[in-house]
Design an enzyme around this catalytic site. Structure first.
Site, mmCIF file in Angstrom:
data_model
loop_
_atom_site.group_PDB
_atom_site.id
_atom_site.type_symbol
_atom_site.label_atom_id
_atom_site.label_comp_id
_atom_site.label_asym_id
_atom_site.label_seq_id
_atom_site.Cartn_x
_atom_site.Cartn_y
_atom_site.Cartn_z
ATOM 1 N N ASP A 307 57.755 23.840 15.698
ATOM 2 C CA ASP A 307 59.042 24.350 14.912
ATOM 3 C C ASP A 307 60.070 23.737 15.594
ATOM 4 O O ASP A 307 60.521 24.031 16.634
ATOM 5 C CB ASP A 307 59.186 25.672 14.922
ATOM 6 C CG ASP A 307 60.443 26.423 13.944
ATOM 7 O OD1 ASP A 307 59.970 26.329 12.696
ATOM 8 O OD2 ASP A 307 61.398 26.844 14.664
ATOM 9 N N TYR A 312 68.726 22.208 16.867
ATOM 10 C CA TYR A 312 68.339 22.552 18.065
ATOM 11 C C TYR A 312 68.264 21.455 18.898
ATOM 12 O O TYR A 312 68.140 21.916 20.288
ATOM 13 C CB TYR A 312 66.721 23.133 18.104
ATOM 14 C CG TYR A 312 66.324 24.197 17.208
ATOM 15 C CD1 TYR A 312 67.237 25.045 16.696
ATOM 16 C CD2 TYR A 312 65.093 24.267 16.890
ATOM 17 C CE1 TYR A 312 66.906 26.303 15.976
ATOM 18 C CE2 TYR A 312 64.752 25.710 16.098
ATOM 19 C CZ TYR A 312 65.608 26.424 15.715
ATOM 20 O OH TYR A 312 65.249 27.562 14.947
ATOM 21 N N LYS A 342 64.402 21.728 9.932
ATOM 22 C CA LYS A 342 65.333 22.638 9.163
ATOM 23 C C LYS A 342 66.513 21.839 8.897
ATOM 24 O O LYS A 342 67.089 21.123 9.544
ATOM 25 C CB LYS A 342 65.434 23.951 9.806
ATOM 26 C CG LYS A 342 64.350 24.624 10.211
ATOM 27 C CD LYS A 342 64.629 25.983 10.642
ATOM 28 C CE LYS A 342 63.464 26.543 11.507
ATOM 29 N NZ LYS A 342 63.487 26.441 12.920
ATOM 30 N N HIS A 375 67.814 25.998 6.477
ATOM 31 C CA HIS A 375 67.949 26.928 7.802
ATOM 32 C C HIS A 375 68.466 28.259 7.741
ATOM 33 O O HIS A 375 68.088 29.269 8.038
ATOM 34 C CB HIS A 375 68.682 26.075 8.906
ATOM 35 C CG HIS A 375 68.349 26.404 10.254
ATOM 36 N ND1 HIS A 375 68.413 25.711 11.451
ATOM 37 C CD2 HIS A 375 68.179 27.693 10.892
ATOM 38 C CE1 HIS A 375 68.078 26.358 12.411
ATOM 39 N NE2 HIS A 375 67.839 27.653 12.002
#
Ligand code: NAP
Length: 577
Positions: A307, A312, A342, A375
């Site tokens: 994930d 990120y 996302k 997201h």
């Protein structure tokens, strides 16, 4: 009876059953009718089938068709359609409420009495569980296993059980099957039955309509081309008959995952997702190289689901880890992995979605994603990526254009499935109202301290697979705390079971039938987090966890703004606090 119906010109192929040496017609006649029909209608349909040449009949005590089948057999003999019962192959099944050692024989005797025969040819355990009082699609994996072990696989619902309680029109209305049928001047049903035959499995097909009974038999003197078989082989896969009715919080199978032994598929594409995924949101940051090394180690340990998110900063190291895992032979192909990323709020605008996904794919050095999620249910100024988002930069998300663009991503095969993250029941309802492709997944915070009961029910009822982030409470990050790992109840349960509080939390989520994304960059803890599949929490332990005081850890306050669209935390979650 109209004798022109008598089918004498062909023989349905037969299979010799390995254990008994018995011969069984590979095309059987199904008797489970829904909506229910009268006993007389069922009997007349069965008689008609015998006259047409069917010799293999499938029934069950709970179908209520043992009696009409028995009567039809007696009448077929008296009319001379068959000389003796031995010309038939009769299968009946043991229902869950009779699946107890001492009840098996008495129940078989009852079935024989209903059927007015002295023996059945095949007696099956209907489902792999027992119930107090008195429903498989067969994926390739099961076919191969059965073939290797001399077990003949018999396909039920070969036409998707259209019109019944347990089926849908998805097989008969499938565009690929319709095209093949049209080109061959056959019906979709005939294509399905022929395909099953050519795959070497038996089929049980039910029709109580004489024209369709005949049609279902006319599948023997033609074949499907390699190209047609390949097109059928490539169709998206998912179970029609999910087994949901056999899953219960207090039962043998607490989740569908357990019922099908981990072979769980989801979404409009029938994708298979490993239920335990590896998280890559890291705080404080450890740098790209350390992230890549941690991911490589996790692949070595057996993690296959990863994930990440555009936000990120871990797409690039994940992409590099995948390349390296391939080059050093930890995996043979990218297809062995399940990769989620996302869409960030700055790209949550209709025209920016596809380009954003293409950028993520470039970072990941991949040609496709397995799952692409929105997201957060909010947009910010196009092309801005700062966090926290400036209060004046928030916009309401235009669900119509953003979801249409998400669907376009799936149509372009840039992702196998699409979904959302941090969506309340109310926002999911809004998406479902406009979706052509419903969201496959909603990824949200879930752990013993925030159990998401309402959202879980909503997602289950709407075929959306819930996945839990921060399953350990995200201890050590700016969005988390130690409230899960330091919870006295979890610690007590862990001590009694010789497990850790982290494992108890992960196992509890898994037993709720929910997917889990857990992050650890520490080798020992990575291993520990994988060790949750060979033991279970009992009723008493589940009850104690159920009673824990509830509150959100991830409040979403960073997504509120005095300018809207979400002025308060309640606005984000639509009051589902
Ligand atoms: P988490 O998995 O609940 O917790 C991670 C923290 O727990 C890390 O500090 C980790 O430290 C520690 N930890 C891991 N295993 C442990 C164990 N067995 N015993 C004790 N401590 C342990 O939290 P999360 O990272 O928030 O959630 C997991 C993933 O979900 C994220 O990485 C991200 O991929 C995703 N996520 C998504 C969203 C979203 O909005 N969609 C939000 C948050 C998270 P070590 O690394 O040192 O072991």
């Amino acid at each position: 009876m109209d004798s022109s119906c008598v089918a004498t010109s062909f023989r349905i192929p037969e299979q010799v059953l390995t254990s008994s040496g018995q011969r069984m017609q590979l095309l059987g006649f199904g008797t489970a009718a829904y909506p229910l029909v009268t006993l007389e209608v069922a009997k007349q349909a069965i008689l008609q089938a015998i006259e047409l040449g069917y010799r293999h009949f499938d029934t069950t005590y709970i179908y209520g068709t043992e009696q009409p089948l028995g009567e039809a057999i007696v009448e077929a003999i008296s009319l001379g359609l068959i000389k003796s019962r031995d010309e038939l192959f009769i299968t009946t099944k043991l229902w869950c409420s009779d699946a107890y050692g001492e009840l098996v024989l008495p129940q078989l005797h009852k079935s024989l009495q209903n059927l007015r025969i002295e023996y059945v040819d095949l007696y099956l355990i209907h489902w792999p569980l027992s119930s107090k009082q008195g429903r498989y699609e067969f994926p390739k994996k099961l076919r191969e296993y059965c073939r290797a072990n001399g077990v003949l696989l018999i396909g039920y619902s070969p036409l998707g059980a259209s019109g019944t309680l347990w089926g849908s029109s998805r097989v008969l209305e499938n565009e690929v099957l319709k095209e093949i049928a049209e080109a061959k001047e056959k019906t979709v049903a005939q294509i399905c039955l022929k395909w099953a035959f050519e795959e070497g499995v038996g089929v049980i097909v039910k029709s109580f309509n004489v024209e369709r009974m005949k049609q279902n038999l006319e599948i023997l003197d033609w074949s499907l081309s390699e190209e047609e078989r390949k097109r059928i082989g490539d169709l998206p896969q998912s179970r029609g008959c999910t087994g949901e009715s056999f899953v219960s919080e207090n039962g043998t199978f607490k989740t569908l995952e357990e019922f099908w032994d981990g072979e769980h598929r989801f979404g409009s594409n029938g994708e298979k997702m490993p239920v335990l995924g590896f998280g890559t949101a890291v705080f404080p940051s450890v740098g790209a190289e350390a992230t890549k090394m941690a991911i490589l180690q996790s692949i070595r340990l057996g993690y296959r689901h990863f994930d990440t998110a555009a936000k990120y900063g871990s797409e690039q190291p994940l992409g590099e880890a995948i390349q390296e895992a391939l080059s050093i032979g930890l995996i043979q192909s990218r297809d062995e992995l399940f990769i989620t990323t996302k869409l960030w709020c700055g790209d949550a605008h209709g025209d920016l979605v596809v380009p954003a996904l293409k950028r993520s794919l470039q970072n990941l050095k991949l040609e496709y994603l397995d799952l692409f999620l929105i997201h957060w249910p909010v947009s910010c100024k196009p092309g801005t990526y700062e966090f926290p988002i400036k209060e004046e930069n928030f916009f309401p998300m235009d669900f119509n254009s953003v979801w249409a663009a998400m669907e376009e991503c799936q149509r372009l095969n840039l992702t196998k499935s699409i979904g959302v993250s941090n969506f309340s029941c109310k926002k999911l309802t809004d998406i479902l109202a406009i979706a052509n492709i419903p969201p496959a997944v909603n990824q949200v915070e879930m752990n013993p301290m925030w159990q998401q009961k309402k959202l879980r029910e909503f997602c289950r009822a709407n075929g959306i697979f819930l996945t839990a982030y921060s399953p350990l409470g995200a201890n050590g990050t700016f969005w988390g705390s130690d409230r899960v790992l330091e919870c006295e109840v979890l610690k007590e349960i862990a001590k009694a079971k010789g497990k850790t509080a982290a494992q108890v939390s992960l196992r509890w989520i898994y037993q709720q039938g929910v997917g889990v994304i857990v992050k650890s960059f520490n080798g020992e803890r990575m291993k520990q987090n994988l060790g949750i599949f060979d033991w279970s929490l009992d009723e008493d332990e589940l009850k104690k966890i159920d009673e824990l005081p509830q509150s959100r850890g991830v409040t979403g306050v960073a997504y509120t703004s005095k300018y809207g669209p979400f002025r308060t935390v309640e606005d984000i979650w639509d009051g589902e606090m």
